[in-house]
Design a protein around this motif. Sequence first.
Motif, PDB file in Angstrom:
ATOM      1  N   PHE A   1       0.572  -1.032   0.105  1.00 42.95           N
ATOM      2  CA  PHE A   1      -0.073  -0.174   0.050  1.00 42.95           C
ATOM      3  C   PHE A   1       0.879   1.289  -0.141  1.00 42.95           C
ATOM      4  CE2 PHE A   1      -2.571  -3.158   2.188  1.00 42.95           C
ATOM      5  CZ  PHE A   1      -4.042  -3.260   1.670  1.00 42.95           C
ATOM      6  N   ASP A   2       0.583   2.060  -0.857  1.00 45.09           N
ATOM      7  CA  ASP A   2       0.981   3.570  -0.835  1.00 45.09           C
ATOM      8  C   ASP A   2       0.458   4.112   0.644  1.00 45.09           C
ATOM      9  OD1 ASP A   2       2.175   5.980  -1.302  1.00 45.09           O
ATOM     10  OD2 ASP A   2       0.274   6.592  -2.218  1.00 45.09           O
ATOM     11  N   LEU A   3       0.793   5.147   1.004  1.00 40.84           N
ATOM     12  CA  LEU A   3       0.197   5.808   2.184  1.00 40.84           C
ATOM     13  C   LEU A   3      -0.675   7.072   1.999  1.00 40.84           C
ATOM     14  CD1 LEU A   3       0.002   6.052   5.398  1.00 40.84           C
ATOM     15  CD2 LEU A   3       1.810   7.487   5.275  1.00 40.84           C
ATOM     16  N   ASP A   4       0.035   7.997   1.587  1.00 38.07           N
ATOM     17  CA  ASP A   4      -0.643   9.398   1.025  1.00 38.07           C
ATOM     18  C   ASP A   4      -1.698   9.302   0.003  1.00 38.07           C
ATOM     19  OD1 ASP A   4       0.711  10.490   3.088  1.00 38.07           O
ATOM     20  OD2 ASP A   4       2.463  10.912   1.590  1.00 38.07           O
ATOM     21  N   GLY A   5      -2.840   9.342   0.414  1.00 43.58           N
ATOM     22  CA  GLY A   5      -4.101   9.320  -0.675  1.00 43.58           C
ATOM     23  C   GLY A   5      -4.342   7.898  -0.998  1.00 43.58           C
ATOM     24  N   VAL A   6      -4.041   7.069  -0.244  1.00 48.27           N
ATOM     25  CA  VAL A   6      -4.577   5.636  -0.205  1.00 48.27           C
ATOM     26  C   VAL A   6      -5.027   5.203   1.007  1.00 48.27           C
ATOM     27  CG1 VAL A   6      -3.903   3.375  -0.708  1.00 48.27           C
ATOM     28  CG2 VAL A   6      -3.121   5.007  -2.315  1.00 48.27           C
TER      29      VAL A   6
ATOM     30  N   PHE B   1      -1.295  -0.916  -4.408  1.00 49.14           N
ATOM     31  CA  PHE B   1      -2.182   0.143  -4.341  1.00 49.14           C
ATOM     32  C   PHE B   1      -1.816   1.511  -4.414  1.00 49.14           C
ATOM     33  CE2 PHE B   1      -4.609  -3.438  -2.566  1.00 49.14           C
ATOM     34  CZ  PHE B   1      -5.775  -3.223  -3.357  1.00 49.14           C
ATOM     35  N   GLU B   2      -2.158   2.321  -5.341  1.00 49.86           N
ATOM     36  CA  GLU B   2      -1.455   3.679  -5.498  1.00 49.86           C
ATOM     37  C   GLU B   2      -2.294   4.789  -6.043  1.00 49.86           C
ATOM     38  OE1 GLU B   2       0.886   5.954  -5.543  1.00 49.86           O
ATOM     39  OE2 GLU B   2       2.356   4.584  -4.760  1.00 49.86           O
ATOM     40  N   ASP B   3      -2.310   5.927  -5.514  1.00 48.59           N
ATOM     41  CA  ASP B   3      -3.043   7.081  -6.059  1.00 48.59           C
ATOM     42  C   ASP B   3      -2.410   8.013  -6.983  1.00 48.59           C
ATOM     43  OD1 ASP B   3      -1.370   8.115  -4.029  1.00 48.59           O
ATOM     44  OD2 ASP B   3      -2.873   9.886  -3.888  1.00 48.59           O
ATOM     45  N   ALA B   4      -0.968   7.933  -7.204  1.00 52.66           N
ATOM     46  CA  ALA B   4      -0.235   8.803  -7.885  1.00 52.66           C
ATOM     47  C   ALA B   4       0.093   8.192  -9.344  1.00 52.66           C
ATOM     48  CB  ALA B   4       0.914   9.081  -7.130  1.00 52.66           C
TER      49      ALA B   4
HETATM   50 MG    MG Z   1       0.146   8.606  -2.790  1.00 55.08          MG
END
Ligand code: MG
Length: 219
Positions: free
Chosen positions: A9-14, A169-172
């Motif tokens: 898992f990515d952290l920021d935004g996930v 899992f990523e938001d970027a």
């Molecule tokens: Mg992120």
Amino acid sequence: MNTEKAVIFDLDGVIVDTAKYHFLAWRKLANDLGFDFTKAQNEELKGVSRVESLKKILNWGNKELSEEEFNHQMKLKNDNYLSYIDKMDESEILPGVQKILDFLKENNIPYALGSASKNAKHILEKIHLKNSFTAIVDGTDVSKAKPDPEVFLIAAKRLQRNPEQCIVFEDAVAGIEAANRGGMLSIGIGEEKTLFEANYIFNDFTEISIEFFKKILKK
Ligand code: MG
Ligand code: BG6
């Protein structure tokens, strides 16, 4: 369930919406220096390290800073960012995330954090998730920032899995590219128009069913 897969898992935004706090803190820095930038430009900062983010922002504002002033501005930004982080607690874990973490725990499927942030461990402490991860790889562990796959490759190693066995899992945009370049399955959390290079895309974790999750863990 029986699987050889592991999850990163990515952290920021996930896991948490700290992306909004990064935006507020960077925007204040830009405004204090006499310019502004847009939400669309902010997308380019997601997943990008602190140093690279400031370089990009200064470029947008046509500003040049001495090394001393650059470091000073970076510290001001982080202090401002941390003033938001200090108010966080577990209520800020994004909807649907805990359900997935519980499922992984119940099924003994290991999972790691793969974040560019040097504040990652502090944030995980604030939201009471620090002991939940098999491994935590953050901005203090890497020499190459996303879109380089280094952060995820280190996480895979610590999870004792090959890259092909890992789901990210990523938001970027930079993070999806990093996962793809690392040979992992990428799942984008956010908008399709931004994250179209991901193998799968969801707006958020509430859209991800356990059935879908079981399917990709079996593949
Ligand atoms: Mg992120
Ligand atoms: C990433 C964020 O997770 O971490 C970026 O998406 C941020 O916006 C980067 O710049 C570094 O974070 P930090 O907490 O070390 O400044």
